[in-house]
Design an enzyme around this catalytic site. Structure first.
Site, PDB file in Angstrom:
ATOM      1  N   HIS A  87       0.807  -1.221   0.000  1.00 55.62           N
ATOM      2  CA  HIS A  87       0.000   0.000   0.000  1.00 55.62           C
ATOM      3  C   HIS A  87       0.839   1.269   0.000  1.00 55.62           C
ATOM      4  O   HIS A  87       0.299   2.364  -0.188  1.00 55.62           O
ATOM      5  CB  HIS A  87      -0.948  -0.003   1.194  1.00 55.62           C
ATOM      6  CG  HIS A  87      -2.271   0.633   0.901  1.00 55.62           C
ATOM      7  ND1 HIS A  87      -3.406   0.400   1.651  1.00 55.62           N
ATOM      8  CD2 HIS A  87      -2.660   1.504  -0.065  1.00 55.62           C
ATOM      9  CE1 HIS A  87      -4.422   1.085   1.159  1.00 55.62           C
ATOM     10  NE2 HIS A  87      -3.992   1.777   0.121  1.00 55.62           N
ATOM     11  N   ASP A 110      -9.497  -0.341   4.226  1.00 57.91           N
ATOM     12  CA  ASP A 110      -8.298  -1.005   4.731  1.00 57.91           C
ATOM     13  C   ASP A 110      -8.558  -1.511   6.143  1.00 57.91           C
ATOM     14  O   ASP A 110      -9.289  -0.890   6.913  1.00 57.91           O
ATOM     15  CB  ASP A 110      -7.149   0.014   4.750  1.00 57.91           C
ATOM     16  CG  ASP A 110      -5.769  -0.610   4.786  1.00 57.91           C
ATOM     17  OD1 ASP A 110      -5.608  -1.695   5.366  1.00 57.91           O
ATOM     18  OD2 ASP A 110      -4.836   0.000   4.235  1.00 57.91           O
ATOM     19  N   HIS A 112      -6.112  -1.545   8.146  1.00 56.42           N
ATOM     20  CA  HIS A 112      -5.149  -0.725   8.871  1.00 56.42           C
ATOM     21  C   HIS A 112      -5.358   0.748   8.512  1.00 56.42           C
ATOM     22  O   HIS A 112      -5.865   1.073   7.438  1.00 56.42           O
ATOM     23  CB  HIS A 112      -3.724  -1.143   8.526  1.00 56.42           C
ATOM     24  CG  HIS A 112      -3.471  -2.607   8.705  1.00 56.42           C
ATOM     25  ND1 HIS A 112      -3.694  -3.526   7.684  1.00 56.42           N
ATOM     26  CD2 HIS A 112      -3.051  -3.319   9.774  1.00 56.42           C
ATOM     27  CE1 HIS A 112      -3.409  -4.745   8.135  1.00 56.42           C
ATOM     28  NE2 HIS A 112      -3.022  -4.646   9.397  1.00 56.42           N
ATOM     29  N   ASP A 114      -2.825   3.005   8.205  1.00 56.93           N
ATOM     30  CA  ASP A 114      -1.692   3.502   7.407  1.00 56.93           C
ATOM     31  C   ASP A 114      -1.368   4.948   7.761  1.00 56.93           C
ATOM     32  O   ASP A 114      -1.004   5.750   6.887  1.00 56.93           O
ATOM     33  CB  ASP A 114      -1.977   3.357   5.911  1.00 56.93           C
ATOM     34  CG  ASP A 114      -2.097   1.905   5.478  1.00 56.93           C
ATOM     35  OD1 ASP A 114      -1.743   1.022   6.275  1.00 56.93           O
ATOM     36  OD2 ASP A 114      -2.564   1.653   4.350  1.00 56.93           O
ATOM     37  N   HIS A 127       4.605   0.692   4.332  1.00 53.84           N
ATOM     38  CA  HIS A 127       3.211   0.514   3.906  1.00 53.84           C
ATOM     39  C   HIS A 127       2.236   0.871   5.025  1.00 53.84           C
ATOM     40  O   HIS A 127       1.022   0.946   4.780  1.00 53.84           O
ATOM     41  CB  HIS A 127       2.952  -0.897   3.365  1.00 53.84           C
ATOM     42  CG  HIS A 127       2.822  -1.979   4.398  1.00 53.84           C
ATOM     43  ND1 HIS A 127       2.144  -3.154   4.172  1.00 53.84           N
ATOM     44  CD2 HIS A 127       3.310  -2.085   5.665  1.00 53.84           C
ATOM     45  CE1 HIS A 127       2.210  -3.926   5.233  1.00 53.84           C
ATOM     46  NE2 HIS A 127       2.907  -3.305   6.151  1.00 53.84           N
ATOM     47  N   ASP A 213      -7.352  -1.844  -0.065  1.00 49.91           N
ATOM     48  CA  ASP A 213      -6.392  -2.836   0.410  1.00 49.91           C
ATOM     49  C   ASP A 213      -7.144  -4.161   0.535  1.00 49.91           C
ATOM     50  O   ASP A 213      -8.184  -4.228   1.197  1.00 49.91           O
ATOM     51  CB  ASP A 213      -5.829  -2.409   1.759  1.00 49.91           C
ATOM     52  CG  ASP A 213      -4.635  -3.234   2.202  1.00 49.91           C
ATOM     53  OD1 ASP A 213      -4.694  -4.466   2.051  1.00 49.91           O
ATOM     54  OD2 ASP A 213      -3.673  -2.650   2.722  1.00 49.91           O
ATOM     55  N   ASP A 215      -6.604  -6.550   2.307  1.00 48.98           N
ATOM     56  CA  ASP A 215      -6.760  -7.047   3.677  1.00 48.98           C
ATOM     57  C   ASP A 215      -7.964  -6.424   4.385  1.00 48.98           C
ATOM     58  O   ASP A 215      -8.254  -6.747   5.540  1.00 48.98           O
ATOM     59  CB  ASP A 215      -5.477  -6.895   4.498  1.00 48.98           C
ATOM     60  CG  ASP A 215      -5.108  -5.464   4.846  1.00 48.98           C
ATOM     61  OD1 ASP A 215      -5.990  -4.582   4.872  1.00 48.98           O
ATOM     62  OD2 ASP A 215      -3.910  -5.212   5.114  1.00 48.98           O
ATOM     63  N   GLU A 258      -1.845  -4.990  -2.069  1.00 49.87           N
ATOM     64  CA  GLU A 258      -1.457  -5.976  -1.055  1.00 49.87           C
ATOM     65  C   GLU A 258      -1.750  -7.423  -1.453  1.00 49.87           C
ATOM     66  O   GLU A 258      -1.831  -8.299  -0.578  1.00 49.87           O
ATOM     67  CB  GLU A 258      -2.075  -5.654   0.312  1.00 49.87           C
ATOM     68  CG  GLU A 258      -1.557  -4.357   0.932  1.00 49.87           C
ATOM     69  CD  GLU A 258      -0.143  -4.431   1.482  1.00 49.87           C
ATOM     70  OE1 GLU A 258       0.409  -5.539   1.569  1.00 49.87           O
ATOM     71  OE2 GLU A 258       0.409  -3.361   1.836  1.00 49.87           O
TER      72      GLU A 258
END
Length: 290
Positions: A87, A110, A112, A114, A127, A213, A215, A258
């Site tokens: 990412h 996402d 996360h 980030d 990332h 993303d 994930d 990702e």
């Protein structure tokens, strides 16, 4: 016209596997090989005595090339879809879009946030820093790559977060980023949460960069990512979000990142990524006749 761009950057995640994305894609979908522009990693000398910005020179150089490719695609009247790779690449894609759209909104889907910087990171993996850098927080090598343009924190929605570090939480609050954590989406209802996120961003810009993303998806279904987190969206929910976004904004550019073949099973993640691409192409073609 849709431009497909792929960069197998793995240095931002510091995890093996993401670099094999193009090979897997071309093996399973050879008909796409001629359509995709593959961007190679621009390797640069690194200072390995610093552990809080791993591979920063290589990542910044690579993202600068990505930014140029995205900017050129937009200047041609096209909509670029960037496939990754980790990412950190979004620093390039969003910077390229900022060449043309100063007031861009960003929907960051996402697990996360980030939103780390070199001062808050525990891992040093870049990332985990791109969104912060795009708003002007962090090291100058990341913040100022390609151009000095920034996205406004008030123009950003974090959607689906479920693994956020304390330093990131502090910056989210300080910057004023609108966050829809996964647990709150689950409690309020997915459709209602999408409505709120879309309406919030529509009040700030008619232009949208969509950053997905993989994930953000449930690792029980989609396992081919480097940093899976329990829970997450079903594929059908992500498709619904994509439909709402493409019908509500002028889409400037898109990331789908990702993808890690080493963690995939039966190429399910790869097939899902390509399905998302084809859905986006269809939706964008219907709306913009591109």
């Amino acid at each position: 016209m849709i431009d497909l761009i792929m960069c197998p950057l793995s240095y931002g995640a510091d995890k093996a596997g993401l670099e094999h994305g193009p090979t897997q894609l071309m093996g399973r979908y050879p008909e796409l090989a001629g359509r995709i522009r593959f961007i190679s990693i621009a390797r640069r000398p690194e200072n390995f005595s610093s552990s809080n910005l791993k591979f920063v020179n290589t990542i910044a150089s690579t993202c600068s090339i990505v930014a140029e490719a995205i900017s050129f695609s937009i200047s041609e009247g096209h909509i670029p879809i960037l496939l990754g790779g980790d990412h950190a690449l979004a620093m390039g894609s969003v910077k390229g879009a900022l060449d043309h759209y100063e007031d861009i909104a960003v929907l960051w889907v996402d697990a996360h946030a980030d939103m780390n910087t070199h001062e808050t990171t525990h891992s040093g993996n870049i990332h985990g820093m791109p969104l912060a850098a795009l708003m002007g927080y962090g090291h100058s090598k990341l913040v100022d790559l390609h151009n000095k343009n920034r996205i406004m924190p008030s123009n950003v929605v974090l959607f689906g977060t479920r693994d956020v570090e304390e330093g990131e939480n502090e910056l989210i609050r300080k910057a004023g980023v609108k966050e829809f954590p996964y647990v709150e989406i689950s409690e309020a209802g997915f459709d209602a949460s999408v409505d709120r996120a879309i309406e919030y961003l529509k009040g700030r810009s008619k232009y949208l960069h969509l950053s997905i993303d993989l994930d953000s998806l449930d690792p029980e279904d989609i396992m081919g990512v480097s940093t899976p987190v329990a829970g997450g969206f079903k594929v059908g929910q992500l498709l619904s979000l994509i439909r709402r976004a493409t019908s509500s904004f002028e889409i400037t550019s898109i990331d789908i990142v990702e993808y890690n073949p080493l963690h995939d099973r039966g190429e399910i993640t790869l097939d899902t990524m390509i399905m998302l691409v084809r859905t986006l192409e269809k939706l964008l073609a219907e709306r913009y006749s591109v």
